[in-house]
Each structure stands twice: as C-alpha cells, then as structure tokens.
Design an enzyme around this catalytic site. Sequence first.
Site, mmCIF file in Angstrom:
data_model
loop_
_atom_site.group_PDB
_atom_site.id
_atom_site.type_symbol
_atom_site.label_atom_id
_atom_site.label_comp_id
_atom_site.label_asym_id
_atom_site.label_seq_id
_atom_site.Cartn_x
_atom_site.Cartn_y
_atom_site.Cartn_z
ATOM 1 C CG ASP A 15 -56.228 -2.445 35.327
ATOM 2 O OD1 ASP A 15 -55.475 -1.647 35.046
ATOM 3 O OD2 ASP A 15 -57.293 -1.759 35.958
ATOM 4 C CB CYS B 135 -43.817 12.191 31.881
ATOM 5 S SG CYS B 135 -44.390 10.597 31.695
ATOM 6 C CE LYS C 45 -47.622 11.684 35.931
ATOM 7 N NZ LYS C 45 -46.817 10.937 36.991
ATOM 8 C CG HIS D 215 -38.198 19.908 16.977
ATOM 9 N ND1 HIS D 215 -37.401 20.533 16.022
ATOM 10 C CD2 HIS D 215 -39.560 19.568 16.663
ATOM 11 C CE1 HIS D 215 -38.674 20.711 14.945
ATOM 12 N NE2 HIS D 215 -39.831 20.057 15.366
ATOM 13 N NE ARG E 245 -52.455 10.479 29.808
ATOM 14 C CZ ARG E 245 -51.831 9.740 30.339
ATOM 15 N NH1 ARG E 245 -51.718 9.530 31.713
ATOM 16 N NH2 ARG E 245 -51.204 8.747 29.844
#
Length: 451
Positions: free
Chosen positions: A30, A263, A266, A254, A331
């Site tokens: 990274d 996910c 987006k 649910h 998010r």
Amino acid sequence: MRIAMIGTGYVGLVSGACFAEFGVEVTCVDKAAEKIAMLEQGRIPIYEPGLEDLVARHRAAGRLRFSTELGPAIDGADAVFIAVGTPSRRGDGHADLSYVFAAAEEIARNLRHPALVVTKSTVPVGTGRRLARLFRRLRPDLAIDVASNPEFLREGSAIEDFMRPDRVICGVETEEARATLAALYRPLNLIETPILFTTIETAELIKYATNCFLAMKITFINELADLCEVVGADVQQVARGIGLDGRIGRKFLHAGPGYGGSCFPKDTVALLRTAEAHGVALRLIDTVVQVNEARKRRMVKKIVDAMGGEVAGRRIAVLGVTFKPNTDDMRESPSLVIVPALQAEGAEIRVFDPEGRREGEKLLPGVVWCGDPYEALTGADAVVVLTEWNVFRGLDLERARALVRRPVLVDLRNVFDPERAIRAGFAYTGVGRGAVSAHRPEPRAATGDER
Ligand code: UDX
C-alpha cells in the site's frame, strides 16, 4: 506459491490474509505508509471479525508481509492482484478507475518477469481488456497476462466468505492464467467449491450482476413491506413464505430502511452507467436505485409519524448507525440520511453503536455519543433501531421502558418481537409488520441466516 496484493483496503487485506491461510506467500502493498506501519505493528485499520488473529498468525509464520514498495513485492510473484478502491466518480456514478490504472502502470514499470495481473477490485466490463492493452503498450518486451477474479465478501463475514465461498469466478484468457488461479484456490477443492472459468468480460459482469440482483431482491421485499403495513400482512412471514420456494431462496429478504454499504449503492449506479454507455436500458436496476434512495428519506417520515409529528425539541435515541452489524463501516448508511434529517427537524440525537463511533463522529456532527444502549435511551422521546447489532436483540425492554421519557419504539430492522415490546409498554412500529395485533409473528433467529 507467491503473490502480491496491491491495496490493503478491506478487500486486499482480507484476501491477502486468506491466501496466506491457503499456504500462499503473500506481500500486501500500500502507498499509505502509516497504514503499512500500523499493520506491521499488528494493528488492523478496519474492524472485521477474525482478521486481527489471522493476520497475526501469518505474520508470525512469515507468510504474510506488508510493504510500501511495489517493485520487490511483485518480483518473482506468480500473480499480482489489484485490490485498490474503485469509488464512484464524483458527480456521475461511473466507477473511478484512476487507482486501478495507477497501480497497473506501476506494475508495468517494475515487472521483470512474465506475470499474471489479476483484478480483484470491482471494475466495469471492459477494464481487463483495457489493462491488457496498457501492458502491451508499456511493456512490449514482456508477456503480461490479465485475469479477473471478483470478490464476493460481505463485511462482517468476509473471512468466512473467502474461506467457504458459494463459488469462485475467474475470467481468464490463457491456459497459464487458468492454471495459476486454479492452483491458488486449490484448497477450496476440498469443500467442493465450484470454480467457474469464464472470459474476462463475463467475470467482470458477474460481479455487477450479483450485487444488482441482491440490491433488487432487498428492494423488492422493502416495497412489499410497505404494502404489508397497509393490508395487515407480516412481511417477515411473506419473506419466509416466498423464500422457501427454492427458486427464490430465503436470503436477502429482510426488509429494512434501504440497503447501504460500500458496494450495492456504488455498483448498481456503475452498472447503469456502463449500460447507458452501450445504449442498453436496465430499467429494473434504475428503479431499484431510485426506490432505495427515496426509502431512506421515507424512513424519516415513519419516525416522525410514530412520534405523533412532534420532533422539535424531542430527544431521539438511535441504536446503530453503521450500514449493517459487525462492521464499523458507515458508507452510504441509511443513518447518514435519517439522523441529519431528524436533527433538521429539531431533534436531539443520542447514539449508541458498538463499533460505529470512530467513523460516525466524523460523519454525524452534533449527536451525543453514548457508551451503551441504556445510556442512549435515557430520557428519550423515541427509540429508533437503525442497525441490527446482536446486542440490541437482548435489550431489557422493561429496563428500557423505565428509562425513556416516552415509550415509542421504531424498529427499522425488525429486531424485536412486537408483542414483547408492546407488553413492555412500548408503542411499536416495525417495517412491514401490519399484522402485529392480528397474530404472533415467528421469532427470528439471530444468526443472520435468512439474510
Ligand atoms: C455486499 C455483497 O453481499 C458482497 O457480496 C459484495 O462483494 C459487497 O457488497 P456488504 O456491502 O458487505 O456486501 O453487505 P451486505 O450484507 O450484502 O448488505 C448490504 C446492505 O443491504 C446493508 O445495508 C444491509 O443492511 C442491506 N440488507 C441486506 C437488507 O436491507 N436486507 C437484507 O436482506 C440483506
């Protein structure tokens, strides 16, 4: 075998640690030096059950390393995985591929042997093809093969999802790429995991199609929940009743305040943009996106109505702010729409979330953070459940009743048995539970099994 994992975000870190568990030698790379320093001290930048132990074990065994240097990490590697972020491009919802291409260029500059480069990041259809062109242009001297190996990891159960997946998808173009990926995933043969080899485009699309289908399934049950409320039906039982049909399946039915996370929001929009670019209409997905956005806002009205329309100056206890339990991820969480809207109506918000505070403090200004659920609901005029953390299921409702100022319980995750809540003295509002007074709903297991 030896691999390099570029990007130590959620996907890269989990995949790297799990490949190490498969016996592969892994170097996670990274650019963020502070993140690598942290990982080298055995600290994990995200909350994911089991990850800290897994990383510690394989670091100690020397199978898992961390580095800021891409060159040495990819040297001699059997495969180089790209697991960097592909966020929504500001404004238009296209997946932002700048990190993917930056990583690919750096890989191309540093490679010294013919190698396989695999995208694990979620990338729009056609990206693998573009990467292959880039490699041919930058390194005509070297055979750089490209493959697509999308992830299907749920936050909170990512390790389990990697170690015991429903399937593994590999988009490949050459026999060598197929053999390398088959070898990396060989431990899964023991549990007879289907490994599907496809073209690169097909693999890329399978990832988006999966997430869009699941988002659609959730949205379907959410809309039915609205109908249940007015016709006096129970959405939990409707979900069970339809889910037992093997063609439909029980999971992801649910009802709640709308899907969130890193996910679904987006990827649904990104697939729409891809389809548009190719002149294809995906009307179902388009509707799913719109219904889900509107739903988060509609939940505010539900809360306000449950409070008899009086919100200004009232105190609301919010239980859970992360987009789902067992993560600290905020998010696209419904809480990011619901909490500010309630504040705008003049409510004082007190929050308890087992893991969400660190992220939440940045994103939800002006709320009071509490150390446990009871502290949050002391003196509250309404209690609102936004995330179905297990700890809330065991809440002592009698004790809660004694602590609140007004006994209004808005359970947007259907965590509580309505009759129990009503017996404890609460006015109960769930999602799609129009049959509350008509008959006793079946208690749900706390395992998340039916999601
Ligand atoms: C998802 C996919 O499941 C995973 O395969 C993919 O790789 C990444 O996206 P994740 O975002 O971690 O994983 O969470 P998931 O458990 O799928 O939940 C997504 C959202 O849908 C959450 O906001 C959750 O609360 C909501 N949801 C899920 C429902 O509202 N109802 C359900 O039945 C299931």
